[in-house]
Design a protein around this motif. Sequence first.
Motif, PDB file in Angstrom:
ATOM      1  N   GLY A  60     163.647  81.046   1.433  1.00  0.00           N
ATOM      2  CA  GLY A  60     164.710  80.983   2.186  1.00  0.00           C
ATOM      3  C   GLY A  60     165.291  79.641   2.643  1.00  0.00           C
ATOM      4  N   ARG A  61     166.580  79.639   2.846  1.00  0.00           N
ATOM      5  CA  ARG A  61     167.012  78.382   3.682  1.00  0.00           C
ATOM      6  C   ARG A  61     168.282  78.713   3.942  1.00  0.00           C
ATOM      7  N   ALA A  62     168.899  77.781   4.784  1.00  0.00           N
ATOM      8  CA  ALA A  62     170.355  77.799   5.446  1.00  0.00           C
ATOM      9  C   ALA A  62     171.291  77.080   4.380  1.00  0.00           C
ATOM     10  N   LEU A  63     172.420  77.761   4.123  1.00  0.00           N
ATOM     11  CA  LEU A  63     173.327  77.129   3.274  1.00  0.00           C
ATOM     12  C   LEU A  63     174.589  77.955   3.412  1.00  0.00           C
ATOM     13  N   ASP A  64     175.689  77.370   2.982  1.00  0.00           N
ATOM     14  CA  ASP A  64     177.118  78.137   2.919  1.00  0.00           C
ATOM     15  C   ASP A  64     177.303  78.498   1.644  1.00  0.00           C
ATOM     16  N   VAL A  65     177.283  79.614   1.682  1.00  0.00           N
ATOM     17  CA  VAL A  65     177.441  80.333   0.176  1.00  0.00           C
ATOM     18  C   VAL A  65     178.698  80.230  -0.438  1.00  0.00           C
ATOM     19  N   GLY A  66     179.603  79.814   0.263  1.00  0.00           N
ATOM     20  CA  GLY A  66     181.014  79.299  -0.322  1.00  0.00           C
ATOM     21  C   GLY A  66     180.918  77.897  -1.102  1.00  0.00           C
ATOM     22  N   ASP A  67     179.893  77.202  -1.007  1.00  0.00           N
ATOM     23  CA  ASP A  67     179.678  76.004  -1.594  1.00  0.00           C
ATOM     24  C   ASP A  67     179.056  76.356  -3.000  1.00  0.00           C
ATOM     25  N   SER A  68     179.720  76.500  -3.988  1.00  0.00           N
ATOM     26  CA  SER A  68     179.305  77.176  -5.402  1.00  0.00           C
ATOM     27  C   SER A  68     178.170  76.357  -6.037  1.00  0.00           C
ATOM     28  N   ALA A  69     178.044  74.800  -5.931  1.00  0.00           N
ATOM     29  CA  ALA A  69     177.343  74.204  -6.159  1.00  0.00           C
ATOM     30  C   ALA A  69     175.840  74.339  -5.386  1.00  0.00           C
ATOM     31  N   GLU A  70     175.831  74.313  -4.381  1.00  0.00           N
ATOM     32  CA  GLU A  70     174.961  74.696  -3.329  1.00  0.00           C
ATOM     33  C   GLU A  70     174.354  75.934  -3.680  1.00  0.00           C
ATOM     34  N   LEU A  71     175.039  77.110  -3.719  1.00  0.00           N
ATOM     35  CA  LEU A  71     174.515  78.312  -3.904  1.00  0.00           C
ATOM     36  C   LEU A  71     173.890  78.506  -5.339  1.00  0.00           C
ATOM     37  N   ALA A  72     174.469  77.883  -6.366  1.00  0.00           N
ATOM     38  CA  ALA A  72     173.845  77.958  -7.767  1.00  0.00           C
ATOM     39  C   ALA A  72     172.384  77.113  -7.572  1.00  0.00           C
ATOM     40  N   ALA A  73     172.280  76.107  -7.057  1.00  0.00           N
ATOM     41  CA  ALA A  73     171.161  75.450  -6.830  1.00  0.00           C
ATOM     42  C   ALA A  73     169.945  76.224  -6.095  1.00  0.00           C
ATOM     43  N   PHE A  74     170.442  76.974  -4.925  1.00  0.00           N
ATOM     44  CA  PHE A  74     169.560  77.948  -4.219  1.00  0.00           C
ATOM     45  C   PHE A  74     169.050  79.076  -5.271  1.00  0.00           C
ATOM     46  N   VAL A  75     169.902  79.473  -6.071  1.00  0.00           N
ATOM     47  CA  VAL A  75     169.375  80.702  -6.819  1.00  0.00           C
ATOM     48  C   VAL A  75     168.244  80.211  -7.605  1.00  0.00           C
ATOM     49  N   ASN A  76     168.614  78.840  -8.344  1.00  0.00           N
ATOM     50  CA  ASN A  76     167.583  78.275  -9.149  1.00  0.00           C
ATOM     51  C   ASN A  76     166.179  78.095  -8.489  1.00  0.00           C
ATOM     52  N   GLU A  77     166.519  77.473  -7.156  1.00  0.00           N
ATOM     53  CA  GLU A  77     165.234  77.228  -6.332  1.00  0.00           C
ATOM     54  C   GLU A  77     164.387  78.580  -6.043  1.00  0.00           C
ATOM     55  N   VAL A  78     165.202  79.649  -5.716  1.00  0.00           N
ATOM     56  CA  VAL A  78     164.425  80.897  -5.668  1.00  0.00           C
ATOM     57  C   VAL A  78     163.776  81.366  -6.744  1.00  0.00           C
ATOM     58  N   ALA A  79     164.205  81.058  -8.112  1.00  0.00           N
ATOM     59  CA  ALA A  79     163.638  81.646  -9.100  1.00  0.00           C
ATOM     60  C   ALA A  79     162.367  80.830  -9.390  1.00  0.00           C
ATOM     61  N   ASP A  80     162.527  79.474  -9.080  1.00  0.00           N
ATOM     62  CA  ASP A  80     161.054  78.868  -9.108  1.00  0.00           C
ATOM     63  C   ASP A  80     160.193  79.113  -8.310  1.00  0.00           C
ATOM     64  N   ALA A  81     160.563  79.227  -6.959  1.00  0.00           N
ATOM     65  CA  ALA A  81     159.815  79.527  -5.718  1.00  0.00           C
ATOM     66  C   ALA A  81     158.895  80.903  -6.032  1.00  0.00           C
ATOM     67  N   LEU A  82     159.796  81.941  -6.542  1.00  0.00           N
ATOM     68  CA  LEU A  82     159.202  83.291  -6.772  1.00  0.00           C
ATOM     69  C   LEU A  82     158.394  83.566  -8.084  1.00  0.00           C
ATOM     70  N   GLY A  83     158.839  82.534  -9.000  1.00  0.00           N
ATOM     71  CA  GLY A  83     158.413  82.962 -10.347  1.00  0.00           C
ATOM     72  C   GLY A  83     159.372  83.822 -11.327  1.00  0.00           C
ATOM     73  N   GLY A  84     160.526  83.874 -10.613  1.00  0.00           N
ATOM     74  CA  GLY A  84     161.634  84.491 -11.467  1.00  0.00           C
ATOM     75  C   GLY A  84     162.396  85.231 -10.461  1.00  0.00           C
ATOM     76  N   LEU A  85     163.400  86.154 -11.084  1.00  0.00           N
ATOM     77  CA  LEU A  85     164.341  86.831 -10.016  1.00  0.00           C
ATOM     78  C   LEU A  85     164.661  88.154 -10.842  1.00  0.00           C
ATOM     79  N   ASP A  86     164.248  89.200 -10.273  1.00  0.00           N
ATOM     80  CA  ASP A  86     164.552  90.690 -10.751  1.00  0.00           C
ATOM     81  C   ASP A  86     165.862  91.194  -9.963  1.00  0.00           C
ATOM     82  N   CYS A  87     166.116  90.959  -8.800  1.00  0.00           N
ATOM     83  CA  CYS A  87     167.142  91.707  -8.062  1.00  0.00           C
ATOM     84  C   CYS A  87     167.973  90.829  -7.270  1.00  0.00           C
TER      85      CYS A  87
END
Length: 254
Positions: A60-87
């Motif tokens: 996890g990390r702190a971010l502004d979910v209203g920033d579309s680019a920052e949010l998209a980057a975080f989603v990709n970081e999550v998938a990398d960190a956890l080995g994918g995304l299911d939910c």
Amino acid sequence: MDLGLKGRRALVTGGTKGIGRAIAFGFAAEGADVALCARNAAEVAETMKALEAAGVKVFGRALDVGDSAELAAFVNEVADALGGLDCLVANASALASGSGEDAFQGAFRIDLMHTRNACEAALPHLAKSGAGSIVAISSISGSEDYGYDSVSYGAMKAALFFYVKSLARHVAEKGIRANLVSPGTTYFKGGFWHRVEVDEPEVFAANLKANPFGRMARPEEIADAVIYLSSKRASFISGANLVVDGTLTMRIPN
């Protein structure tokens, strides 16, 4: 009942307080790895530490979910960190109040567009899951008018009904489900209704009385609905809006 979430990977936006925090801990209790984000870095760090005690992988990390680019980057970081995304659970809200332009802009940016942007970023990862699930947190305010002071909040929560229903139909062929959970009045320390209890006790008492159960929901009761909808036990439920309000609303769905 085995919900089949052990080893799955879940992302919760707005995951440090109230309903969002309860959802994050609900996933962890089922053995799922959990990612979360919120604005406050200290609260993110505290929540991550508490989740790690459950023995699951946490990111996890702190971010502004209203920033579309920052949010998209975080989603990709999550998938990398956890080995994918299911939910994916799109929970963050501006909790906008009033009918002014700023209130509408804030609710649009966070409640509606953050949900859309999180979904778009997550879809390629969810498609690889084989059992991808999206749950967006709406509100009973999206289907009933609770006063002009909540018009900006309610308007965006209502917009989520159409967006998620349409999304569900278009992603079904990819094996992804999309649903809504619409909480009623929900009480937790530091939350909206706690502040009302302190500042306007008569208003708080009236809202307690309005519910036939004579109380408000606990965050964990909303989270339980989200966890179920995210699980394999809800494998043929998609495009639904699950109202969790203790019969507060009087509207008859058609």
